[in-house]
Every structure is written in structure tokens, then in C-alpha cells.
Design an enzyme around this catalytic site. Sequence first.
Site, short mmCIF file in Angstrom:
data_model
loop_
_atom_site.label_atom_id
_atom_site.label_comp_id
_atom_site.label_asym_id
_atom_site.label_seq_id
_atom_site.Cartn_x
_atom_site.Cartn_y
_atom_site.Cartn_z
CD GLU A 158 -8.58 -6.16 -3.38
OE1 GLU A 158 -7.84 -6.18 -4.37
OE2 GLU A 158 -8.68 -5.55 -2.42
CD GLU A 315 -6.65 -6.89 1.19
OE1 GLU A 315 -6.23 -5.92 0.43
OE2 GLU A 315 -6.53 -8.28 0.44
#
Length: 679
Positions: A158, A315
Site C-alpha cells: 500500500e 485485501e
Amino acid sequence: MTTSRADRAASWSPDSVVLGCDYNPEQWSESVWHQDVALMREAGVSLVAINIFGWAEIEPRQGEYNFDRLDTIMDLLHSAGIRVNLGTGTSSPPAWLTTLHPEILPTAADGTRRWPGGRQAWCPSSPEFRSAALGLVAKVAERYSSHPALALWHVSNELGCHNAHCYCDTSAAAFREWLRARYTTVDALNQAWGTAFWSQRYSEWNQILPPRATLSSTNPAQRIDFSRFSSDELLDYYRGEAALLRSVSSIPVTTNFMVTAHIRSQNYWQWASEMDVIANDHYLDHRLSHPVSELSFAADLTRGLAQGAPWVLMEQASSAVSWQPHNLAKQPGEMLRNTLTHVARGADTVCFFQWRASRHGAEKFHSALLPHAGTDTSVWRETLDLGAKLHALESLAGTRVEASVALIFSWESWWAAEGDSQPSTDVKYLEQVHAAYDALRANGVTVDVVAPGAALNDYQLVVVPSLYLVDDDSIDVITEFVEAGGVAVVTFFSGIVDETDGIRCDPTGETPPGAFPALLGVWTEQFFPLMPETQLVLSDGGHATTWAEHVRPTTADVVAEFASGPVPGGPAITRNRFGSGAAWYVATALDEPSFADLMGRALDEAGVEQLELRAGVEVVTRSNDSERFRFVINHSAHDISFPVDGEELLTDTTIAGSVTVPAGGVRVIRLSVEEGATR
Ligand code: GAL
């Protein structure tokens, strides 16, 4: 290795719908690993992300590597037939690195440095960080690039989740280099930034800084360039890791995007083409008014980034997260419904954060596929059920989502529209985008979310919600689409500035302000933002809030007027014939029923088929040349029936006439040939 992106992407394409998860074995002893891998097999997990936060374990001291445990877990997963999504491990620097090189720590806009102790504590421009991180990547790549379990490289994690903007001197120097490349001369920069205002003119490059904390508002053009620079800087960092991985391996490379409502720092339209596979992380956000609709929007935007190709949900949560004010656990069936909504909208791989719930650390209350309470739990039973259901859907892997409506979305416009000193702090870009998306969803249509400037030829309707900043090329594409027969809906606060955040106006007064005066057949004389409590009534009975404006029609027909508020009798909704098409303009923030009604009229005009759906029901179709699969997702509390013929894959039943979808349930129907031909 000299494989092309297309080859690497093709080598990824799964031939079934894959269930995967993040796994953090460094938090557990080896005896737990064996149990974990056995349970992963039981659940049908076939892709596992490891080494995401592994740096401190595999390089415990500078230059001292220990891969013993990672070797063991790689081999263990491989022996169980589970493929590995291998993190490069660079997302969080270990304590030895920030102690040796505190200069890599990021600096906030007020000049204070952030301490280590959380995660992602590094400045994107730091040469020391890059060199240490690339050193680690080289070791990881060398050790595992030929490992038979390796399926995907997962760069960092991320990127920009916490460290998107750094204001230190190193970042300032990198920002100046970026500006030099963009503007070449200081004069050109002065022009673009409008530095004649407030005596902000620069005479030398070295005077230029990031938009650090000031006494008053900063320069909005400086801010948007800093946002662009910051997004580019992390992309450049990604490129460094990816190039190294690609030099030793032909395995596809990606990183996990954050296409989500609360993070906006990366312009993923620019990142997407550098990924071999598009991957996104998504969590339901209960701070929003319609979390489920936002999930669908994010999935459609992720598909846009993948240019329609199947993508990876890297995710999501099996139940509660741990970072919202109120971390709601999912209701029975909700995790399956969320997952299948992503699959309906193009995900062929669905992964969870994380496999086993942590005992320690800031995420110890975050849900996982395997909860603290173990296997005698409803979450675990739902995990097993999910694995079985995804298996039943394997035949739709590789199919694409059908959509005839496009919605134009821009990260740059988001950054710019919510800068300082705008007409109203209540005009939130994403809220306006979501409102338009919800209005389309309420009419039962599937939407492709596309970049400004993207080709629009395949669509019948294009929606342009509050696109504050727009460049000339994107204006042309929208204009040509309507001229050629398309229908557009443009909403207020669109086309206000160019890419320098300069107002689109003609000082000679010969042409009216704004990007679309000819297309819309109207122009705006003055904005009238509203106080939060003000409700407007329109002449067609509709309602609106937030915004009004003094609209001056030239060639457009007035569809509805403001019946109350600061511009009584003025146009609120207009429609203009333009070329062979039509362009609607909405000069206010319509409430949900009024917006859905307006969108219904525009969809009718565009000839887009709308499904009569109960509130809370979504229908999406995926297809290839020979087969079509229809998802009917029932978020509502009532059983519904939906007309369809075919084979229902989750219950393995034949459907003739209509399918019943229980409250909170999902059905996926392989359409019979006749059905496929007619719907
Ligand atoms: C993501 C992150 C994961 C985990 C998760 C929790 O931002 O990539 O490591 O923190 O959120 O929801």
C-alpha cells in the site's frame, strides 16, 4: 529477463476464482505454521501473501540476512500446493535502519519529523531508504525468483498509505527537480502557479518549497503540483523495485492499490500501466452513508484501472477492521456477499487480510479468516463456505463485465476540488461522484469508471460528476462523444479550472467561463453555495441541497427551475441537443430520489436498458464470447425473485423463469443460450 508486460500478465491469468490471504508467519512459531497450512488447504486457500512486513526478521542487522524461516514457510506452502504472493518486505524499515539513518524518517508539513514505531516511516525521496530497500529486494529476488511456489511479486505494501507526502529538505530538492522537468524555466512555473498573486513570484529554483504549513492559505497550484509530484515519487520508487525484480524473473509484479474512500494520494490512472496485474485493497467503510455502494464503486474503478481485465482483490476483511471509530462485525452472509460483489465486478482473485488474527500489535482486534477463537466459530465456517462457493464459480474466470454507461473519475480533480479557499467546504468531490454512481445504481445499470480522456465510443451514456479540474483533451473527448450521438450528464462544479488550477475564463469576455459552454448550451454567471441546513425545491418537485448557481442558458432547454433558494426561477436542470446527441446539466446537488429520477430520464434517452430492481439489489453480468453469467446480489432484508433462465452455480440448480434470492443472499446464473441472446 526480457519478458513483456503482456506475457507476465498472461502468465498470471487464473483459470479459476482464487481464494487467498495475507499471512504473517513471523508472528507465530513453526508449530502453528503446520496447523495453518493444513487449515488453508481445508478452506481452499491457494494464494498466500507473505513477507509483507518481513524486513526486521530477514535482515535483523544491517547486511546480516537470515532466510531460514522464510525458506521453511515457502517450502511448506509449496508442499501444500499453495502459491505465494511474495512481498519484497520493504514496506516498514526496521529499527536499525531508522537509528542509523534518522534522515529517512518522513517530515510533516509543519516541519516536524515523524518518529519510528508505527509503520511506513520513510520519506519517498530518501536515497538512503531507497538504497537499503533495494538492497533487500535484490537479496529476496536472488533467493526466491526460481522458487516453484512463487506466483506473484508484491512490491512493498500500500505505497503511500501513511507516507504519501513528505516535506523534508530532500523531498523539497526532489520536488524542484520534478518542477524543472515539468516547466523548464522559473518564468513558466510563475505563470502556471499564478505567482503574481500575493507577491509569490520566484526568481530562482532554490526558493521553491513544498507547500509547508503557512500562516494563510498556500498557493493552490503549488499544492496540486506537490500532490502530482508525491504520487509520481512513490510510483518512481515502485519502478525501482519492479525493475530489479523483472531483471531476474519473469514472474508478474504488482503492488496493492488503495482504491477506497479515505485515501486519495495516488493518481492510479498513471500507476496502472506499470502493474503486470491490477490489485486493490478494499474495506467496508462504515463512516460513509452507503458503504455497500462504495464497495461497488471501488470495484468498478479498480476494473477501470485494469482496463476491463480481471483483477485481484488483494485485501478485504472477513469481519471487523480495527481502524474505524466503530468497527462493525459482519452479519452472517455479509462476507460472502461482499466477496461476490467484487467477483461480479471483475475480481477473479479474492484475498483477505489476514489468515490468522494477530495476538499482538495495533491490529489485534482486526478480523481474520481464522479468528482468535479458532475453528469452532461462525467466521471459520463462513471461510469454508466461501472456499466451496468460489470453487463453484471457476467457469467464469476470465470473463468480463458488461456495461454501457461510463462515469469519469479523476484523482487530480479530487485533489484540486478540495483544496483551500473553495466556494464551499460542503462540496466534497467523492460525495458527488458517489451520488451520481448511486443514482445510476438505483436504475439497475452497471457502470464502468473511466479516466478523463479515456475513449468513450463503447458507451451510450457518460456521466461527469463535479469534474472541477479538466484538461483540454478530456473536454474534447466528452464533446466529441455527444456530438457523435452519445448522451452526457454533467453536474455542477465541473470544468471550472484547467490543469494549473487556473479558472477557465476569457478575460476579453468573448466566450463564457467554464469548460463546456457549447456542449451544455449554458454557462454559469455566479455560484450560490448553500448553508448546510438549506433545502431547495425544484419546479419539477425535486429536492436539492449544498449548491445553487445562476445559470444562463444559450441553446439548452430548461428541464427544471429552482423554486426556492438564492436563484428563484433560475435553471437548475437543463438539456441541450448537441450534434447528434444531448448533454444534461445539473446545477445543484439533487437528493437521492431526484437524482435517480433524472438519471433514469438520461438513461432512457441514451437507450440504456434499465432493470426494475428492488432497493438493495444489484445485478451484474460477466461474459465472454460464448457464455454469460448473471450475478443477482440481494443486500436487502427480503427474499426477492428475479426473472432469468439458466443454471444457478452456487446451488447447482436449473432455473426456469425466475430465481429466488434469499434476503442477504447471492445467486450466480449461467444464462441459457436464449437468455444470453435476449438480455
Ligand atoms: C491495510 C494493510 C494491511 C492491514 C489492513 C488492515 O491497510 O495493507 O497490512 O493493515 O489494512 O485493515
